[in-house]
Design a protein around this motif. Sequence first.
Motif, mmCIF file in Angstrom:
data_model
loop_
_atom_site.group_PDB
_atom_site.id
_atom_site.type_symbol
_atom_site.label_atom_id
_atom_site.label_comp_id
_atom_site.label_asym_id
_atom_site.label_seq_id
_atom_site.Cartn_x
_atom_site.Cartn_y
_atom_site.Cartn_z
ATOM 1 N N GLU A 41 0.843 -1.266 -0.132
ATOM 2 C CA GLU A 41 -0.177 0.105 -0.115
ATOM 3 C C GLU A 41 0.744 1.267 0.095
ATOM 4 N N ALA A 42 2.050 1.151 0.801
ATOM 5 C CA ALA A 42 2.969 2.512 0.769
ATOM 6 C C ALA A 42 3.537 2.558 -0.462
ATOM 7 N N ALA A 43 3.812 1.664 -1.210
ATOM 8 C CA ALA A 43 4.740 1.670 -2.465
ATOM 9 C C ALA A 43 3.774 2.165 -3.356
ATOM 10 N N ILE A 44 2.485 1.413 -3.347
ATOM 11 C CA ILE A 44 1.511 2.012 -4.460
ATOM 12 C C ILE A 44 1.410 3.740 -4.334
ATOM 13 N N GLU A 45 1.102 4.000 -3.097
ATOM 14 C CA GLU A 45 0.791 5.326 -2.908
ATOM 15 C C GLU A 45 1.991 6.229 -3.517
ATOM 16 N N ARG A 46 3.261 5.786 -3.199
ATOM 17 C CA ARG A 46 4.322 6.681 -3.861
ATOM 18 C C ARG A 46 4.573 6.607 -5.294
ATOM 19 N N MET A 47 4.330 5.489 -5.859
ATOM 20 C CA MET A 47 4.917 5.315 -7.236
ATOM 21 C C MET A 47 3.610 5.291 -8.276
ATOM 22 N N GLU A 48 2.186 5.178 -8.026
ATOM 23 C CA GLU A 48 1.353 5.167 -8.841
ATOM 24 C C GLU A 48 1.113 6.604 -9.485
ATOM 25 N N GLY A 49 0.958 6.254 -10.908
ATOM 26 C CA GLY A 49 0.999 7.920 -11.686
ATOM 27 C C GLY A 49 2.339 8.474 -12.237
ATOM 28 N N ILE A 50 3.471 7.955 -11.810
ATOM 29 C CA ILE A 50 4.801 8.485 -12.278
ATOM 30 C C ILE A 50 5.035 7.925 -13.605
ATOM 31 N N ARG A 51 5.210 9.022 -14.540
ATOM 32 C CA ARG A 51 5.491 8.933 -15.887
ATOM 33 C C ARG A 51 7.002 8.871 -16.326
ATOM 34 N N CYS A 52 7.007 8.245 -17.372
ATOM 35 C CA CYS A 52 8.688 8.468 -17.967
ATOM 36 C C CYS A 52 8.555 8.837 -19.245
ATOM 37 N N GLY A 53 9.131 10.345 -19.198
ATOM 38 C CA GLY A 53 8.939 11.401 -20.368
ATOM 39 C C GLY A 53 7.693 11.580 -20.814
ATOM 40 N N SER A 54 7.548 11.324 -22.094
ATOM 41 C CA SER A 54 5.984 11.517 -22.541
ATOM 42 C C SER A 54 5.026 10.213 -22.559
ATOM 43 N N LYS A 55 5.645 9.018 -22.014
ATOM 44 C CA LYS A 55 4.968 8.091 -22.006
ATOM 45 C C LYS A 55 3.771 8.277 -20.609
ATOM 46 N N SER A 56 2.625 7.463 -20.718
ATOM 47 C CA SER A 56 1.648 7.746 -19.673
ATOM 48 C C SER A 56 1.943 6.868 -18.565
ATOM 49 N N THR A 57 3.027 6.100 -18.592
ATOM 50 C CA THR A 57 3.436 5.121 -17.285
ATOM 51 C C THR A 57 4.698 5.199 -17.141
ATOM 52 N N SER A 58 5.286 4.120 -16.549
ATOM 53 C CA SER A 58 6.754 4.154 -16.310
ATOM 54 C C SER A 58 6.773 2.845 -15.454
ATOM 55 N N CYS A 59 8.308 2.381 -15.317
ATOM 56 C CA CYS A 59 8.455 1.336 -14.594
ATOM 57 C C CYS A 59 7.864 1.124 -13.190
ATOM 58 N N PRO A 60 8.091 2.374 -12.397
ATOM 59 C CA PRO A 60 7.591 2.434 -10.912
ATOM 60 C C PRO A 60 6.195 2.475 -10.956
ATOM 61 N N ASP A 61 5.422 2.936 -12.033
ATOM 62 C CA ASP A 61 4.067 3.114 -12.008
ATOM 63 C C ASP A 61 3.384 1.544 -12.547
ATOM 64 N N GLN A 62 4.144 0.954 -13.316
ATOM 65 C CA GLN A 62 3.767 -0.628 -13.374
ATOM 66 C C GLN A 62 4.098 -1.512 -12.275
ATOM 67 N N LEU A 63 5.075 -1.101 -11.574
ATOM 68 C CA LEU A 63 5.298 -1.853 -10.150
ATOM 69 C C LEU A 63 3.892 -1.768 -9.359
ATOM 70 N N ALA A 64 3.384 -0.299 -9.402
ATOM 71 C CA ALA A 64 2.249 -0.105 -8.371
ATOM 72 C C ALA A 64 1.180 -0.738 -9.012
ATOM 73 N N GLN A 65 0.883 -1.037 -10.165
ATOM 74 C CA GLN A 65 -0.037 -1.863 -10.782
ATOM 75 C C GLN A 65 -0.057 -3.231 -10.429
ATOM 76 N N ALA A 66 1.285 -3.606 -10.534
ATOM 77 C CA ALA A 66 1.498 -5.290 -10.432
ATOM 78 C C ALA A 66 1.096 -5.409 -8.562
ATOM 79 N N LEU A 67 1.625 -4.589 -7.862
ATOM 80 C CA LEU A 67 1.391 -4.689 -6.461
ATOM 81 C C LEU A 67 -0.219 -4.625 -6.239
ATOM 82 N N LYS A 68 -0.857 -3.892 -6.899
ATOM 83 C CA LYS A 68 -2.503 -3.915 -6.785
ATOM 84 C C LYS A 68 -2.810 -5.216 -7.108
#
Length: 83
Positions: A49-76
């Motif tokens: 839950e803490a990791a999701i809160e910190r990483m969800e929504g992080i973008r990589c450049g012009s992409k709508s997601t990032s590796c941290p955001d994808q990790l948040a999705q994996a954790l969910k």
Amino acid sequence: MEYRTHGTCSQAILVELNQSHVIQSVEFVGGCSGNTQGVAKLVQGMTAEAAIERMEGIRCGSKSTSCPDQLAQALKLALKELE
């Protein structure tokens, strides 16, 4: 659990949570090795839950997601599997 990523350089994320929702291990398949190793080490021992809160929504450049955001999705998804 294995999560197939979408929209990032990494192809998959391997996640292990315990019953208390604490992240035991994270391994990225592909992606920027130094960054993904760093993210994996930083979240180890945190609650999902803490990791999701910190990483969800992080973008990589012009992409709508990032590796941290994808990790948040994996954790969910991993949390849902524990229910």
